[in-house]
Design a protein around this motif. Structure first.
Motif, short mmCIF file in Angstrom:
data_model
loop_
_atom_site.label_atom_id
_atom_site.label_comp_id
_atom_site.label_asym_id
_atom_site.label_seq_id
_atom_site.Cartn_x
_atom_site.Cartn_y
_atom_site.Cartn_z
N ALA A 256 0.84 -1.20 0.00
CA ALA A 256 0.00 0.00 0.00
C ALA A 256 0.87 1.25 0.00
CB ALA A 256 -0.93 0.00 1.21
N PHE A 257 1.93 1.24 0.81
CA PHE A 257 2.84 2.37 0.85
C PHE A 257 3.54 2.57 -0.49
CE2 PHE A 257 7.22 3.83 1.23
CZ PHE A 257 7.03 5.09 1.78
N VAL A 258 4.07 1.49 -1.04
CA VAL A 258 4.78 1.59 -2.32
C VAL A 258 3.83 2.05 -3.42
CG1 VAL A 258 6.05 0.30 -4.09
CG2 VAL A 258 6.50 -0.14 -1.67
N GLY A 259 2.60 1.53 -3.39
CA GLY A 259 1.61 1.93 -4.38
C GLY A 259 1.29 3.41 -4.32
N ILE A 260 1.10 3.93 -3.11
CA ILE A 260 0.85 5.37 -2.95
C ILE A 260 2.04 6.17 -3.45
CG2 ILE A 260 0.55 7.22 -1.25
CD1 ILE A 260 -1.03 5.27 0.46
N GLN A 261 3.22 5.74 -3.07
CA GLN A 261 4.44 6.46 -3.46
C GLN A 261 4.61 6.48 -4.98
OE1 GLN A 261 8.40 4.65 -2.62
NE2 GLN A 261 8.72 6.44 -1.31
N ALA A 262 4.50 5.31 -5.62
CA ALA A 262 4.71 5.22 -7.06
C ALA A 262 3.59 5.91 -7.83
CB ALA A 262 4.79 3.74 -7.47
N ALA A 263 2.35 5.70 -7.40
CA ALA A 263 1.21 6.29 -8.12
C ALA A 263 1.21 7.81 -8.02
CB ALA A 263 -0.10 5.72 -7.59
N SER A 264 1.51 8.33 -6.83
CA SER A 264 1.46 9.79 -6.65
C SER A 264 2.51 10.50 -7.49
CB SER A 264 1.63 10.15 -5.17
OG SER A 264 2.91 9.74 -4.68
N GLU A 265 3.63 9.82 -7.73
CA GLU A 265 4.69 10.42 -8.56
C GLU A 265 4.25 10.56 -10.02
OE1 GLU A 265 8.00 7.86 -7.96
OE2 GLU A 265 8.50 8.66 -5.96
N GLN A 266 3.32 9.70 -10.43
CA GLN A 266 2.87 9.68 -11.83
C GLN A 266 1.41 10.15 -11.95
OE1 GLN A 266 4.94 8.97 -14.17
NE2 GLN A 266 6.39 7.40 -13.56
N MET A 267 0.93 10.84 -10.95
CA MET A 267 -0.48 11.23 -10.89
C MET A 267 -0.64 12.72 -11.13
SD MET A 267 -3.19 10.46 -7.80
CE MET A 267 -3.34 8.72 -8.24
N LYS A 268 -1.73 13.04 -11.83
CA LYS A 268 -2.06 14.45 -12.03
C LYS A 268 -2.45 15.09 -10.70
CE LYS A 268 -4.09 13.39 -16.56
NZ LYS A 268 -5.37 13.30 -17.30
N ASP A 269 -2.21 16.37 -10.56
CA ASP A 269 -2.71 17.09 -9.40
C ASP A 269 -4.23 16.96 -9.36
OD1 ASP A 269 -0.13 17.79 -8.96
OD2 ASP A 269 -0.37 19.94 -9.34
N GLY A 270 -4.76 16.83 -8.15
CA GLY A 270 -6.20 16.64 -8.01
C GLY A 270 -6.63 15.19 -8.15
N GLY A 271 -5.65 14.27 -8.13
CA GLY A 271 -5.96 12.85 -8.28
C GLY A 271 -6.57 12.24 -7.03
N ARG A 272 -6.87 10.96 -7.13
CA ARG A 272 -7.52 10.23 -6.04
C ARG A 272 -6.76 8.95 -5.74
NH1 ARG A 272 -9.51 14.47 -5.76
NH2 ARG A 272 -11.70 15.09 -6.02
N ILE A 273 -6.46 8.73 -4.46
CA ILE A 273 -5.84 7.48 -4.00
C ILE A 273 -6.76 6.87 -2.96
CG2 ILE A 273 -3.90 6.47 -2.75
CD1 ILE A 273 -2.12 8.63 -4.00
N ILE A 274 -7.09 5.61 -3.16
CA ILE A 274 -8.04 4.93 -2.28
C ILE A 274 -7.47 3.56 -1.91
CG2 ILE A 274 -10.39 4.03 -2.03
CD1 ILE A 274 -11.08 6.07 -4.38
#
Length: 322
Positions: A198-216
């Protein structure tokens, strides 16, 4: 000019000259000397018209017909469940709740990628069904116990589909065992998949995510109520997610990326079928959740409408922990 005033507290009731006269007499006021603070009554004989206008005015306030209805209409139009043009990645999306979330995003017109570990046939069938319905899906084989696999999956999505808008981490396992019998190997595997991934997923996804994105994250209501022997480690891993989303929400707030944790209760899936009858007795609503209910909640959190919800762990369990 006047030494006293009548202050009329208005509910949605008729006003008449006789009402004002009665009030004035009880207060030892003469009607000509009374100042009505709500409306300036220039002609007492027009009370019927004043009453009608006053009732309309109060309706407008109560129902927000004139004051706020345009804003409400705009909100409804703006915050539909259409994710057209958005890219979503669901880690652990080939079966159960994850499959339901993938299907929901596809029906909301998002482009959906999802990972699977062992269920390759199911993953390909799911992708084919979405494509046949006019959607677009990308199945990716990845082991959530491997940080490299998780990062590679995110990179593949961005390369083939574009920047991420939505990331859902649904991958998780349950290895049961009481404290006295639990092996460190099983503990490490539970932590690797349920927490580290979950931590790695948040870290990796947020680096490649547009501002205003959603993490669940998809956690569990066992973070709040363990209920059964042999579930202490599982409960611990799910409780860890509640702290993770609070911190991640603060870290990512400057980019308007929200981070939330959905905590389902007993949910009807193939895996839960053997325990359904026993578990239903613990749920005040007397049934298990349908996968579509969990997926619908996730869809809401991924929408623009939920833009002010972040750092929260939200339970959907039919009152199980009430």
């Amino acid at each position: 000019m006047y030494d006293k005033a009548i202050h009329v507290h208005v509910a949605r009731v008729p006003l008449s000259v006789s009402d004002l006269a009665n009030y004035a007499s009880t207060e030892n006021l003469s009607l000509p000397d009374a100042s009505v603070s709500l409306l300036i009554l220039e002609h007492m004989e027009s009370s019927r018209l004043i009453r009608e206008n006053l009732n309309l005015f109060m309706d407008n306030i109560i129902q927000n017909v004139r004051l706020h209805s345009k804003r409400r209409t705009d909100m409804t139009e703006k915050y539909g469940r259409s994710f057209t043009g958005k890219v979503a990645l669901v880690a652990g999306g080939s079966r159960g709740i994850g499959e339901g979330i993938v299907r929901r995003f596809a029906s909301d017109r998002a482009v959906v990628a999802f990972t699977y570990s062992n269920s390759e046939e199911k993953a390909k069938r799911l992708a084919s069904e979405i494509e046949a319905a006019g959607g677009k899906a990308l199945p990716i084989k990845a082991d959530s116990a491997s940080a490299d696999d998780i990062r590679a999956a995110v990179d593949q999505v961005v390369k083939e589909l574009g920047e991420l808008d939505i990331f859902v981490n649904n991958a998780g396992i349950l290895i049961q065992g009481t404290i006295g019998s639990y092996s460190l190997e099983d503990l490490d595997r539970m932590l690797d998949i349920n927490v580290r991934a979950a931590f790695v997923g948040i870290q990796a996804a947020s680096e490649q995510m547009k501002d205003g994105g959603r993490i669940i994250l998809i956690g569990s209501n066992t973070a709040v109520r363990t209920a059964f022997p042999g579930a202490s480690v599982y409960s611990m891993t799910k409780a860890a997610l509640t702290g993770l989303v609070r911190g991640a929400a603060i870290d990512l707030a400057p980019r308007a990326i929200t981070v939330n944790n959905v905590q389902p209760g007993p949910t009807a899936t193939d895996m839960s079928a053997p325990y359904a009858e026993a578990v239903k007795t613990l749920v005040p609503l007397g049934r298990m959740a349908d996968v579509s209910e969990i997926a619908g909640f996730v869809s809401y959190l991924a929408s623009d409408e939920a833009g002010f919800i972040t750092g929260s762990s939200l339970t959907i369990d039919g009152g199980y922990i009430a």
